[in-house]
Scaffold this motif. Structure first.
Motif, PDB file in Angstrom:
ATOM      1  N   PHE A 222       0.830  -1.197   0.000  1.00  0.00           N
ATOM      2  CA  PHE A 222       0.000   0.000   0.000  1.00  0.00           C
ATOM      3  C   PHE A 222       0.871   1.257   0.000  1.00  0.00           C
ATOM      4  O   PHE A 222       0.661   2.184  -0.787  1.00  0.00           O
ATOM      5  CB  PHE A 222      -0.916  -0.040   1.227  1.00  0.00           C
TER       6      PHE A 222
ATOM      7  N   MET B 245       0.158  -2.664  -6.230  1.00  0.00           N
ATOM      8  CA  MET B 245      -1.124  -3.262  -5.866  1.00  0.00           C
ATOM      9  C   MET B 245      -1.867  -3.697  -7.125  1.00  0.00           C
ATOM     10  O   MET B 245      -1.708  -3.106  -8.192  1.00  0.00           O
ATOM     11  CB  MET B 245      -1.971  -2.251  -5.081  1.00  0.00           C
TER      12      MET B 245
ATOM     13  N   GLU C  28      -7.277  -4.752  -5.760  1.00  0.00           N
ATOM     14  CA  GLU C  28      -6.950  -4.112  -4.481  1.00  0.00           C
ATOM     15  C   GLU C  28      -7.207  -2.615  -4.530  1.00  0.00           C
ATOM     16  O   GLU C  28      -7.703  -2.018  -3.567  1.00  0.00           O
ATOM     17  CB  GLU C  28      -5.495  -4.404  -4.117  1.00  0.00           C
TER      18      GLU C  28
ATOM     19  N   MET D 144      -9.744  -0.315  -2.403  1.00  0.00           N
ATOM     20  CA  MET D 144      -9.419   0.928  -1.693  1.00  0.00           C
ATOM     21  C   MET D 144     -10.428   2.016  -2.048  1.00  0.00           C
ATOM     22  O   MET D 144     -10.866   2.779  -1.182  1.00  0.00           O
ATOM     23  CB  MET D 144      -8.009   1.391  -2.031  1.00  0.00           C
TER      24      MET D 144
ATOM     25  N   PHE E  53      -8.700  -5.155  -0.539  1.00  0.00           N
ATOM     26  CA  PHE E  53      -7.828  -4.006  -0.267  1.00  0.00           C
ATOM     27  C   PHE E  53      -7.091  -4.163   1.060  1.00  0.00           C
ATOM     28  O   PHE E  53      -5.881  -3.938   1.148  1.00  0.00           O
ATOM     29  CB  PHE E  53      -8.646  -2.713  -0.257  1.00  0.00           C
TER      30      PHE E  53
ATOM     31  N   LEU F 103      -2.525  -4.386   3.040  1.00  0.00           N
ATOM     32  CA  LEU F 103      -1.912  -3.665   4.151  1.00  0.00           C
ATOM     33  C   LEU F 103      -1.031  -4.560   5.015  1.00  0.00           C
ATOM     34  O   LEU F 103      -0.567  -4.150   6.070  1.00  0.00           O
ATOM     35  CB  LEU F 103      -3.011  -3.041   5.021  1.00  0.00           C
TER      36      LEU F 103
END
Length: 323
Positions: free
Chosen positions: A193, A204, A208, A212, A313, A317
């Motif tokens: 990220f 990404m 993803e 987000m 998403f 992380l």
């Protein structure tokens, strides 16, 4: 006929490609809403290799508990690509009793504005003092008992003076906590990220990035904002629709009526590694957590597609070394 065939093929291709991703626009929004994790944690400026090494020893040492069965690492596991938690609803203490709240991760913990779900500790050092003396957790009877016990260990007789040069009595309860905090300040994670925000369009996947976009469009940034995507405010559990819990949250610390059911918003960094979720560990999966948060915090009933998109998403992380 040929002309219509070309249009048909183009239409099918467009459907297969799905929604387009505007990288520049998403990056701008992400920079504004979140930003990236700094290279160092606040307070780490004076941390020495000797202090950090001592802190790591203490973090993993079961002798800090009443019966040598429990260490910080028992509930906040880092080995084996774990997420700084034990992945249980409530963690067992030295004497087998269960704690009353789900153990939060120690990864990136030093970036949080306060420590514990109810914010009763201002920083990592204050936090480190708590579990050792907690009768349900590590169960040591007093600060003196901890210092006396650690003072008998040969390796600590050597390590403390090196970590705290110039101290006449280096082995103190304060210094034990300071050392653990110094080690925890090294637990900064790096994810794809941040790579995307820093300019890497390939960091990404398209799915993803769309996740987000869904995350931001649905209003998840009402609470999960800033570098940690959380960890910087208190929110009422059930601010849109009531959430059943007997835990009064921050009220137990302040005794203020307005603090009932207020909890620190957890960071979403590495959230895919830290199930079960919430202060009571009641959400077993990330999908369940996303759906419940939308319902109780935003007053929304998200469809399966949106929930799955947000979960996709959130998995981006995760620390790259733990994926």
């Amino acid at each position: 006929m040929k002309k219509y065939l070309i249009y048909f093929i183009a239409a099918v291709a467009a459907l297969q490609c799905g929604p387009k991703v505007d990288y520049a626009e998403l990056r701008t929004r992400a920079k504004s809403a979140f930003g990236t994790l700094p290279a160092k944690m606040p307070g780490s400026e004076k941390d020495t290799p000797e202090l950090i090494a001592l802190g790591k020893m203490l973090y993993n040492d079961r002798r800090l508990s009443i019966n040598d069965t429990q260490s910080c690492a028992s509930c906040h596991i880092l080995e084996g690509k774990k997420g700084g938690v034990d992945n249980t609803k409530f963690s067992p203490g030295a004497k087998g009793s269960l704690g009353g709240r789900n153990a939060p991760t120690t990864l990136n913990a030093g970036f949080h504005f306060v420590q514990f779900w109810d914010g009763r500790a201002a920083n990592l050092t204050e936090q480190a003092k708590g579990p050792v003396l907690n009768p349900v957790e590590m169960g040591m009877p007093s600060e003196k008992a901890v210092v006396d016990k650690i003072s008998q260990v040969a390796e600590y007789k050597e390590a403390f003076p090196k970590a705290f040069p110039g101290s006449k009595n280096a082995i103190t309860y304060q210094n034990i906590a300071e050392a653990i905090a110094a080690f925890e300040r090294t637990l900064i994670t790096r994810d794809r990220f941040d790579d995307f925000i820093n300019g890497d369009d390939k960091a990404m996947t398209k799915e993803e990035l769309l996740g987000m976009q869904t995350f931001m469009n649905q209003g998840c940034t009402t609470c999960h904002i800033g570098q940690l995507l959380g960890g910087n405010s208190y929110r009422k559990m059930g601010q849109a629709r009531p959430y059943e819990t007997k835990d009064l949250g921050r009220f137990d610390v302040t005794k203020k009526e307005e603090d009932k059911f207020m909890f620190k918003v957890p960071s979403l960094r590495n959230v895919a590694l830290t199930e079960p979720y919430f202060h009571d560990g009641s959400a077993a999966t990330l999908s369940e957590a996303v759906a419940k948060m939308a319902y109780h915090q935003l007053g929304k009933e998200l469809g399966e597609k949106d929930v799955a998109s947000i979960v996709t998403f959130l998995k981006a992380l995760t620390d790259k070394q733990r994926q």
